[in-house]
Design a protein around this motif. Sequence first.
Motif, PDB file in Angstrom:
ATOM      1  N   VAL A  73       4.014  -0.853   7.718  1.00  0.00           N
ATOM      2  CA  VAL A  73       3.434  -1.497   8.892  1.00  0.00           C
ATOM      3  C   VAL A  73       4.586  -2.197   9.603  1.00  0.00           C
ATOM      4  CG1 VAL A  73       1.752  -3.168   9.742  1.00  0.00           C
ATOM      5  CG2 VAL A  73       1.249  -1.835   7.671  1.00  0.00           C
ATOM      6  N   GLY A  74       5.094  -1.569  10.662  1.00  0.00           N
ATOM      7  CA  GLY A  74       6.261  -2.127  11.365  1.00  0.00           C
ATOM      8  C   GLY A  74       7.463  -2.125  10.445  1.00  0.00           C
ATOM      9  N   ASN A  75       8.023  -3.305  10.231  1.00  0.00           N
ATOM     10  CA  ASN A  75       9.199  -3.437   9.366  1.00  0.00           C
ATOM     11  C   ASN A  75       8.847  -3.856   7.944  1.00  0.00           C
ATOM     12  OD1 ASN A  75      10.960  -2.744  11.419  1.00  0.00           O
ATOM     13  ND2 ASN A  75      11.182  -4.866  12.127  1.00  0.00           N
ATOM     14  N   THR A  76       7.581  -3.879   7.629  1.00  0.00           N
ATOM     15  CA  THR A  76       7.161  -4.300   6.284  1.00  0.00           C
ATOM     16  C   THR A  76       6.326  -3.208   5.623  1.00  0.00           C
ATOM     17  OG1 THR A  76       5.140  -5.347   7.084  1.00  0.00           O
ATOM     18  CG2 THR A  76       7.111  -6.731   6.979  1.00  0.00           C
ATOM     19  N   PHE A  77       6.097  -3.396   4.349  1.00  0.00           N
ATOM     20  CA  PHE A  77       5.240  -2.492   3.595  1.00  0.00           C
ATOM     21  C   PHE A  77       4.003  -3.251   3.143  1.00  0.00           C
ATOM     22  CE2 PHE A  77       9.366  -0.562   3.276  1.00  0.00           C
ATOM     23  CZ  PHE A  77       9.083   0.789   3.457  1.00  0.00           C
ATOM     24  N   LYS A  78       2.879  -2.573   3.206  1.00  0.00           N
ATOM     25  CA  LYS A  78       1.608  -3.173   2.810  1.00  0.00           C
ATOM     26  C   LYS A  78       1.039  -2.332   1.677  1.00  0.00           C
ATOM     27  CE  LYS A  78      -2.805  -4.447   4.875  1.00  0.00           C
ATOM     28  NZ  LYS A  78      -3.596  -4.403   6.108  1.00  0.00           N
ATOM     29  N   GLY A  79       0.623  -2.993   0.621  1.00  0.00           N
ATOM     30  CA  GLY A  79       0.070  -2.279  -0.532  1.00  0.00           C
ATOM     31  C   GLY A  79      -1.377  -2.634  -0.777  1.00  0.00           C
ATOM     32  N   LYS A  80      -2.104  -1.682  -1.285  1.00  0.00           N
ATOM     33  CA  LYS A  80      -3.505  -1.908  -1.634  1.00  0.00           C
ATOM     34  C   LYS A  80      -3.765  -1.218  -2.962  1.00  0.00           C
ATOM     35  CE  LYS A  80      -8.227  -1.259  -0.135  1.00  0.00           C
ATOM     36  NZ  LYS A  80      -9.133  -0.664   0.816  1.00  0.00           N
ATOM     37  N   SER A  81      -4.465  -1.898  -3.837  1.00  0.00           N
ATOM     38  CA  SER A  81      -4.789  -1.322  -5.147  1.00  0.00           C
ATOM     39  C   SER A  81      -6.282  -1.382  -5.392  1.00  0.00           C
ATOM     40  CB  SER A  81      -4.074  -2.081  -6.265  1.00  0.00           C
ATOM     41  OG  SER A  81      -2.685  -1.905  -6.178  1.00  0.00           O
ATOM     42  N   ASP A  82      -6.806  -0.315  -5.955  1.00  0.00           N
ATOM     43  CA  ASP A  82      -8.171  -0.295  -6.472  1.00  0.00           C
ATOM     44  C   ASP A  82      -8.044  -0.369  -7.983  1.00  0.00           C
ATOM     45  OD1 ASP A  82      -9.223   0.100  -3.914  1.00  0.00           O
ATOM     46  OD2 ASP A  82      -9.041   2.277  -4.081  1.00  0.00           O
ATOM     47  N   ILE A  83      -8.608  -1.408  -8.560  1.00  0.00           N
ATOM     48  CA  ILE A  83      -8.496  -1.639  -9.996  1.00  0.00           C
ATOM     49  C   ILE A  83      -9.895  -1.706 -10.586  1.00  0.00           C
ATOM     50  CG2 ILE A  83      -7.703  -3.254 -11.766  1.00  0.00           C
ATOM     51  CD1 ILE A  83      -5.518  -4.124  -9.788  1.00  0.00           C
TER      52      ILE A  83
END
Length: 191
Positions: A73-83
């Motif tokens: 996302v732009g200059n950053t990274f976004k993480g999402k986890s399903d646990i």
Amino acid sequence: MAVKLFNSFIDNKDKGDIGIVKFDELTIQNLKANKNLQWLDENMWENIDKAKPDGYYLVGTPNEMTKTRIERVGNTFKGKSDIYIICVPVERIESDVQKEPKEFWNYPGFIFGRIIPVHKQSGEQLQSIEGMSGGLVFSVEIENIKKSGTSGIRYRLFGIQSSWLPESKIIRATPIEKIVGYLEQNVDKLN
């Protein structure tokens, strides 16, 4: 949130190890204020020698049921986890120091159990408990309460899963009495 991590061996004779997380006071107060959390206290493990379990369960998050996605996302990274946290039924078995590998079985007083096959929601069988190390091992007792004529379920914390033999689906858990004893003797060292 300020967190202090400790990793300690219970002792060389017992060969158990535990990880300890110490939270700052603000984090503790926020956790206590959360009405969705159920705290485990000494009632979960006191008088465990008087327990009459009807079954055992390992609670944790197997890697095969965890999905992580990372997107830029732009200059950053976004993480999402399903646990997914699951309860896996376990049949308690006796230690057999004659079996191989001997370094797995040679833990006197530890808890051993065989994973009972379970299926995921998709209908597929769970293949591995990889990722569930450190999961809680609970016993379940169906209690009859004589005065009221009702029945209920009692859960007891028996131990923490510490190792397993994937090919035979056998786990080893550090008994909660060893962990509590270690913590009681070393609480001052953890500050």
